[in-house]
Design a protein around this motif. Sequence first.
Motif, short mmCIF file in Angstrom:
data_model
loop_
_atom_site.label_atom_id
_atom_site.label_comp_id
_atom_site.label_asym_id
_atom_site.label_seq_id
_atom_site.Cartn_x
_atom_site.Cartn_y
_atom_site.Cartn_z
N LEU A 24 0.83 -1.20 0.00
CA LEU A 24 0.00 0.00 0.00
C LEU A 24 0.87 1.26 0.00
N HIS A 25 1.94 1.25 0.78
CA HIS A 25 2.86 2.40 0.79
C HIS A 25 3.52 2.57 -0.57
N GLN A 26 3.87 1.47 -1.21
CA GLN A 26 4.46 1.55 -2.55
C GLN A 26 3.44 2.10 -3.55
N ALA A 27 2.20 1.67 -3.46
CA ALA A 27 1.15 2.15 -4.35
C ALA A 27 0.91 3.65 -4.16
N ALA A 28 1.07 4.11 -2.94
CA ALA A 28 0.85 5.53 -2.63
C ALA A 28 1.87 6.43 -3.33
N ARG A 29 2.97 5.86 -3.76
CA ARG A 29 3.97 6.64 -4.51
C ARG A 29 3.49 6.92 -5.94
N ARG A 30 2.57 6.06 -6.42
CA ARG A 30 2.09 6.17 -7.80
C ARG A 30 0.74 6.87 -7.90
N HIS A 31 -0.09 6.71 -6.87
CA HIS A 31 -1.42 7.33 -6.89
C HIS A 31 -1.89 7.56 -5.46
N ALA A 32 -2.91 8.40 -5.34
CA ALA A 32 -3.43 8.75 -4.01
C ALA A 32 -4.06 7.54 -3.34
N VAL A 33 -3.76 7.39 -2.07
CA VAL A 33 -4.33 6.31 -1.27
C VAL A 33 -4.99 6.96 -0.05
N ASP A 34 -6.20 6.55 0.22
CA ASP A 34 -6.97 7.09 1.34
C ASP A 34 -6.29 6.73 2.67
N ASP A 35 -6.19 7.71 3.57
CA ASP A 35 -5.59 7.48 4.88
C ASP A 35 -6.28 6.35 5.64
N ASP A 36 -7.58 6.20 5.44
CA ASP A 36 -8.31 5.12 6.11
C ASP A 36 -7.80 3.75 5.69
N GLN A 37 -7.34 3.63 4.44
CA GLN A 37 -6.77 2.36 3.99
C GLN A 37 -5.51 2.03 4.77
N PHE A 38 -4.67 3.04 4.98
CA PHE A 38 -3.45 2.83 5.77
C PHE A 38 -3.81 2.40 7.19
N ASP A 39 -4.79 3.10 7.78
CA ASP A 39 -5.21 2.77 9.14
C ASP A 39 -5.72 1.33 9.24
N ARG A 40 -6.56 0.94 8.27
CA ARG A 40 -7.09 -0.43 8.29
C ARG A 40 -5.99 -1.46 8.15
N GLU A 41 -5.05 -1.23 7.25
CA GLU A 41 -3.95 -2.18 7.05
C GLU A 41 -3.04 -2.23 8.26
N PHE A 42 -2.71 -1.06 8.82
CA PHE A 42 -1.86 -1.02 10.01
C PHE A 42 -2.55 -1.77 11.15
N ASN A 43 -3.84 -1.51 11.35
CA ASN A 43 -4.58 -2.19 12.41
C ASN A 43 -4.65 -3.69 12.17
N ALA A 44 -4.74 -4.11 10.92
CA ALA A 44 -4.76 -5.54 10.60
C ALA A 44 -3.44 -6.19 10.99
N VAL A 45 -2.34 -5.50 10.75
CA VAL A 45 -1.03 -6.03 11.14
C VAL A 45 -0.95 -6.15 12.65
N CYS A 46 -1.34 -5.09 13.35
CA CYS A 46 -1.30 -5.11 14.82
C CYS A 46 -2.19 -6.22 15.38
N GLN A 47 -3.37 -6.37 14.79
CA GLN A 47 -4.29 -7.42 15.24
C GLN A 47 -3.66 -8.80 15.05
N SER A 48 -2.96 -8.99 13.94
CA SER A 48 -2.31 -10.27 13.66
C SER A 48 -1.19 -10.58 14.65
N ILE A 49 -0.45 -9.56 15.04
CA ILE A 49 0.70 -9.77 15.91
C ILE A 49 0.31 -9.79 17.38
N TRP A 50 -0.44 -8.78 17.81
CA TRP A 50 -0.72 -8.61 19.24
C TRP A 50 -2.15 -8.97 19.64
N GLY A 51 -3.05 -9.06 18.68
CA GLY A 51 -4.45 -9.29 19.01
C GLY A 51 -5.15 -8.01 19.43
N TYR A 52 -4.47 -6.89 19.27
CA TYR A 52 -5.00 -5.56 19.62
C TYR A 52 -4.58 -4.59 18.54
N THR A 53 -5.28 -3.45 18.47
CA THR A 53 -4.91 -2.40 17.53
C THR A 53 -4.52 -1.16 18.31
#
Length: 143
Positions: A24-53
Amino acid sequence: MSTIAFDQFALTRIADFARSLSRLHQAARRHAVDDDQFDREFNAVCQSIWGYTIDDISDDLFAPEDHHFLDTLDEAHARIFAAEQGYDLVGDQGMLTDWWGFCWMILAEKRGLLTPENRAAARAAIEEKYLAAPNVIGVIIGP
């Protein structure tokens, strides 16, 4: 000679959980990416690792010293801090873009803040904030 040595194979490699976020960060270099997408992806990573966001812990739970530590953290010190806690912040392209947020989560884990009670309180505060806004009749918060 340095007295700090880490077994890189014993570290949780956050980059392995953050592949979609990195794309997603790489795609943001080529075109606009909604901040909410970053938040959702970041939270998904945190949920996978810690079980919390990051939304499951109130900033108020951290001591002033913790806020100062996070505010003065740079990439080099973040990498050392994370490794001391058992995490690796480096991916295939170098330091992860969201290293600061991951350090926030690592510190929350270290302080014992990742609890169901703190999650419930943080979610209640978010709900209260949204319900105070005009024209809001309900709030739906995911898992």
